[in-house]
Design an enzyme around this catalytic site. Structure first.
Site, PDB file in Angstrom:
ATOM      1  CG  HIS A  72      -2.030  -0.910   1.209  1.00  0.00           C
ATOM      2  ND1 HIS A  72      -3.080  -0.849   2.076  1.00  0.00           N
ATOM      3  CD2 HIS A  72      -2.298  -1.945   0.382  1.00  0.00           C
ATOM      4  CE1 HIS A  72      -3.953  -1.805   1.792  1.00  0.00           C
ATOM      5  NE2 HIS A  72      -3.491  -2.498   0.768  1.00  0.00           N
ATOM      6  CE1 TYR A 201      -4.632   3.608   9.398  1.00  0.00           C
ATOM      7  CE2 TYR A 201      -5.025   3.472  11.757  1.00  0.00           C
ATOM      8  CZ  TYR A 201      -4.325   3.079  10.639  1.00  0.00           C
ATOM      9  OH  TYR A 201      -3.312   2.150  10.767  1.00  0.00           O
ATOM     10  N   PRO A 293      -2.603   0.011  19.230  1.00  0.00           N
ATOM     11  CG  PRO A 293      -4.374  -1.454  18.782  1.00  0.00           C
ATOM     12  CD  PRO A 293      -3.708  -0.712  19.889  1.00  0.00           C
ATOM     13  CE  LYS A 297       5.339   3.144  13.278  1.00  0.00           C
ATOM     14  NZ  LYS A 297       5.002   2.605  11.968  1.00  0.00           N
ATOM     15  CE1 TYR A 385      -0.488   3.591   9.886  1.00  0.00           C
ATOM     16  CE2 TYR A 385       0.316   2.760   7.783  1.00  0.00           C
ATOM     17  CZ  TYR A 385      -0.578   2.705   8.840  1.00  0.00           C
ATOM     18  OH  TYR A 385      -1.560   1.733   8.842  1.00  0.00           O
TER      19      TYR A 385
HETATM   20  P1  FAD Z   1       3.560 -11.998  21.382  1.00  0.00           P
HETATM   21  O1  FAD Z   1       3.035 -12.015  19.999  1.00  0.00           O
HETATM   22  O2  FAD Z   1       2.631 -11.711  22.496  1.00  0.00           O
HETATM   23  O3  FAD Z   1       4.285 -13.395  21.632  1.00  0.00           O
HETATM   24  C1  FAD Z   1       4.685 -13.825  22.912  1.00  0.00           C
HETATM   25  C2  FAD Z   1       4.592 -15.335  22.960  1.00  0.00           C
HETATM   26  O4  FAD Z   1       5.071 -15.794  24.218  1.00  0.00           O
HETATM   27  C3  FAD Z   1       3.161 -15.825  22.845  1.00  0.00           C
HETATM   28  O5  FAD Z   1       3.094 -16.812  21.845  1.00  0.00           O
HETATM   29  C4  FAD Z   1       2.837 -16.361  24.233  1.00  0.00           C
HETATM   30  O6  FAD Z   1       1.922 -17.454  24.178  1.00  0.00           O
HETATM   31  C5  FAD Z   1       4.214 -16.809  24.696  1.00  0.00           C
HETATM   32  N1  FAD Z   1       4.374 -16.868  26.147  1.00  0.00           N
HETATM   33  C6  FAD Z   1       3.818 -16.102  27.109  1.00  0.00           C
HETATM   34  N2  FAD Z   1       4.237 -16.465  28.324  1.00  0.00           N
HETATM   35  C7  FAD Z   1       5.095 -17.497  28.142  1.00  0.00           C
HETATM   36  C8  FAD Z   1       5.864 -18.305  29.024  1.00  0.00           C
HETATM   37  N3  FAD Z   1       5.821 -18.133  30.342  1.00  0.00           N
HETATM   38  N4  FAD Z   1       6.634 -19.276  28.493  1.00  0.00           N
HETATM   39  C9  FAD Z   1       6.687 -19.475  27.154  1.00  0.00           C
HETATM   40  N5  FAD Z   1       5.966 -18.742  26.271  1.00  0.00           N
HETATM   41  C10 FAD Z   1       5.193 -17.764  26.758  1.00  0.00           C
HETATM   42  N6  FAD Z   1       1.421  -4.448  15.624  1.00  0.00           N
HETATM   43  C11 FAD Z   1       1.810  -3.944  14.420  1.00  0.00           C
HETATM   44  O7  FAD Z   1       3.000  -3.773  14.188  1.00  0.00           O
HETATM   45  N7  FAD Z   1       0.911  -3.632  13.436  1.00  0.00           N
HETATM   46  C12 FAD Z   1      -0.411  -3.803  13.619  1.00  0.00           C
HETATM   47  O8  FAD Z   1      -1.179  -3.571  12.682  1.00  0.00           O
HETATM   48  C13 FAD Z   1      -0.865  -4.283  14.895  1.00  0.00           C
HETATM   49  N8  FAD Z   1      -2.166  -4.487  15.143  1.00  0.00           N
HETATM   50  C14 FAD Z   1      -2.550  -5.067  16.307  1.00  0.00           C
HETATM   51  C15 FAD Z   1      -3.890  -5.277  16.494  1.00  0.00           C
HETATM   52  C16 FAD Z   1      -4.321  -5.848  17.670  1.00  0.00           C
HETATM   53  C17 FAD Z   1      -5.787  -6.062  17.875  1.00  0.00           C
HETATM   54  C18 FAD Z   1      -3.364  -6.260  18.662  1.00  0.00           C
HETATM   55  C19 FAD Z   1      -3.807  -6.928  19.939  1.00  0.00           C
HETATM   56  C20 FAD Z   1      -2.025  -6.052  18.466  1.00  0.00           C
HETATM   57  C21 FAD Z   1      -1.605  -5.449  17.301  1.00  0.00           C
HETATM   58  N9  FAD Z   1      -0.266  -5.202  17.071  1.00  0.00           N
HETATM   59  C22 FAD Z   1       0.107  -4.633  15.890  1.00  0.00           C
HETATM   60  C23 FAD Z   1       0.740  -5.572  18.067  1.00  0.00           C
HETATM   61  C24 FAD Z   1       1.425  -6.909  17.779  1.00  0.00           C
HETATM   62  O9  FAD Z   1       0.466  -7.919  17.578  1.00  0.00           O
HETATM   63  C25 FAD Z   1       2.355  -7.271  18.932  1.00  0.00           C
HETATM   64  O10 FAD Z   1       3.173  -6.175  19.206  1.00  0.00           O
HETATM   65  C26 FAD Z   1       3.225  -8.502  18.593  1.00  0.00           C
HETATM   66  O11 FAD Z   1       2.453  -9.671  18.696  1.00  0.00           O
HETATM   67  C27 FAD Z   1       4.435  -8.610  19.533  1.00  0.00           C
HETATM   68  O12 FAD Z   1       5.116  -9.808  19.316  1.00  0.00           O
HETATM   69  P2  FAD Z   1       5.866 -10.550  20.488  1.00  0.00           P
HETATM   70  O13 FAD Z   1       6.491 -11.753  19.885  1.00  0.00           O
HETATM   71  O14 FAD Z   1       6.709  -9.589  21.214  1.00  0.00           O
HETATM   72  O15 FAD Z   1       4.742 -10.951  21.526  1.00  0.00           O
HETATM   73  C1  PHB Z   2      -4.768  -4.606  11.097  1.00  0.00           C
HETATM   74  O1  PHB Z   2      -4.936  -4.793   9.872  1.00  0.00           O
HETATM   75  O2  PHB Z   2      -4.979  -5.493  11.923  1.00  0.00           O
HETATM   76  C2  PHB Z   2      -4.355  -3.275  11.589  1.00  0.00           C
HETATM   77  C3  PHB Z   2      -4.038  -2.284  10.680  1.00  0.00           C
HETATM   78  C4  PHB Z   2      -3.633  -1.040  11.136  1.00  0.00           C
HETATM   79  C5  PHB Z   2      -3.573  -0.795  12.493  1.00  0.00           C
HETATM   80  C6  PHB Z   2      -3.878  -1.789  13.406  1.00  0.00           C
HETATM   81  C7  PHB Z   2      -4.274  -3.034  12.954  1.00  0.00           C
HETATM   82  O3  PHB Z   2      -3.224   0.442  12.929  1.00  0.00           O
END
Ligand code: FAD
Ligand code: PHB
Length: 392
Positions: A72, A201, A293, A297, A385
């Site tokens: 995009h 948005y 979110p 980021k 962004y």
């Molecule tokens: P997580 O994905 O949380 O992974 C952590 C892992 O550790 C999990 O699998 C969990 O089960 C595991 N775990 C937990 N405790 C333990 C333990 N004790 N022992 C072993 N394993 C464990 N980010 C963006 O960049 N762009 C977006 O568009 C965006 N949209 C989002 C929309 C929503 C609705 C949400 C909720 C989040 C969004 N995010 C977005 C944020 C993004 O999803 C997170 O920042 C990302 O998942 C971070 O990755 P991580 O690996 O650090 O953590």
């Molecule tokens: C998504 O597609 O899940 C999404 C896109 C943009 C955002 C957050 C989530 O800012």
């Protein structure tokens, strides 16, 4: 068991770190509390910055993303019944974002790791981390009913916002910076064509809404809601009704309804711990910081953290150099705080704050008008962004 880096958590941070280490010949073991099916189907982020796309490509896990990801060049902001396009591509000297679900990133990384013969222990219990203030950290857990222990040189705490790693650091060693918002997002995935080819948005007097997608046939939609909302109070008809109202499209866009295949509420918060390291334990991704979110980021910050961490481990194992490991936290936190500010700003700009006075609402609209009409203001949004380039 013995390994070089013990990785707690198989989310994007842990899996990508494992991949980047494997490419440098550094051994790791990943443990994860959930099942493979669960982590592969947990619907979350969808927007990848150019820098994240580059990391995944360089890591050799970008083949499907290149085929199926949607590139995009702009986003739209909708307010006062009109839409304004922010041409990110033009404003940033040709940068873009790629819409490709976190579920798919996770599947690609798990597939690559298992194909390479590297280990992931899914469905572990009772995880605890020990000895990271000394030379020989240990990770203990139960797997298939048996007690296990990993001895390693370093622990990577990639276990998300509710994991054990950060919690195991002695009290007083970390400073927490935090803000909670008086709203959440109700997110749904629906089998229907997205209303527009780009993300929209929406700032609306009934609250924020976001129109995103996962493919040309699957749309990802969000509406601002109460952070403690009971999902049962949001039957499908109510969701479509709110989305239609908040899209306020002026007739040129049709919101097509379709079966809702997933629904969930996410409360919104900003959170950072400093430093992101204690002894031989390094925190990465959501374990160290959370952003609301709105700025898309979270996943991108997780990727940037593990890019730095994998380079620091590379320096250590290749040349015995500890300089980058020592600066890990400092390197990451500069980017983290930039993203924290941007995510807070986007959130403040676009949401309805329940306690906002009429004056504050007018100020919000004035800022939206400025972003929509000033090249300088739109450039600030666009460059954040699409993501700032890596400096080291
Ligand atoms: P997580 O994905 O949380 O992974 C952590 C892992 O550790 C999990 O699998 C969990 O089960 C595991 N775990 C937990 N405790 C333990 C333990 N004790 N022992 C072993 N394993 C464990 N980010 C963006 O960049 N762009 C977006 O568009 C965006 N949209 C989002 C929309 C929503 C609705 C949400 C909720 C989040 C969004 N995010 C977005 C944020 C993004 O999803 C997170 O920042 C990302 O998942 C971070 O990755 P991580 O690996 O650090 O953590
Ligand atoms: C998504 O597609 O899940 C999404 C896109 C943009 C955002 C957050 C989530 O800012």
């Amino acid at each position: 068991m013995r390994t070089q880096v013990g990785i707690v958590g198989a989310g994007p941070a842990g899996l990508l770190l494992g991949r980047l280490l494997w490419l440098q010949g550094i051994e790791s073991i990943v443990i994860e509390t959930r099942s493979r099916e669960y982590v592969e189907s947990r619907v979350r982020a969808g927007v990848l910055e150019q820098g994240t796309v580059d990391i995944l490509n360089e890591a050799g896990v970008g083949e499907r993303m290149r085929r199926q990801g949607l590139v995009h060049h702009g986003i739209e902001l909708s307010f006062r019944g009109r839409r304004h396009r922010v041409n990110m591509h033009e404003l940033t000297g040709g940068r873009a974002i790629t819409v490709y679900g976190q579920t798919e990133v996770v599947k690609d990384l798990i597939g690559a790791r298992l194909d390479a013969g590297a280990e992931i222990f899914f469905e572990v219990d009772d995880v605890s981390v020990h000895g990271f203030d000394g030379e020989s950290p240990k990770i203990r857990f139960r797997w298939a009913g048996e007690e296990r222990e990993i001895t390693c040189d370093f622990i990577a705490g990639c276990d998300g916002s509710h994991g054990v790693c950060r919690e195991s650091i002695p009290e007083g060693a970390l400073t927490v910076y935090e803000r909670t918002y008086p709203f959440g997002w109700l997110g749904v995935l629906a089998e229907s064509k997205p209303p527009s080819e780009e993300l929209i948005y929406c700032h609306h007097e009934r609250g924020f809404a976001l129109f995103s997608m996962r493919s040309p046939q699957i749309t990802r939609l969000y509406v601002q809601c109460d952070p403690h909302e009971e999902i049962s109070t949001w039957p499908d008809d109510r969701i479509w009704g709110e989305l239609e109202t908040r899209l306020d499209a002026g007739g040129d866009l049709a919101l097509k309804e379709g079966p809702i295949i997933q629904k969930g509420v996410t409360p919104m918060r900003s959170f950072v711990v400093e430093p992101m390291q204690y002894g031989r334990m390094f925190l990465a991704g959501d374990a160290a910081h959370i952003v609301p979110p709105t700025g898309a980021k979270g996943l991108n910050l997780a990727a940037a953290d593990v890019r730095s961490l994998s380079r620091a481990f590379g320096d250590y194992y290749r040349a015995g150099k500890t300089e980058m490991l020592e600066r890990y936290s400092q390197i990451c936190l500069r980017r983290v705080w930039r993203a924290e500010h941007f995510s807070w700003w986007m959130t403040s700009l676009l949401h309805r704050f329940p306690d906002a006075t009429p004056f504050q609402r007018r100020i919000q609209l004035a800022e939206l008008e400025y972003v929509a009409n000033s090249r300088a203001a739109a450039t600030a949004l666009a460059e954040n962004y699409v993501g700032l380039p890596f400096t080291e």
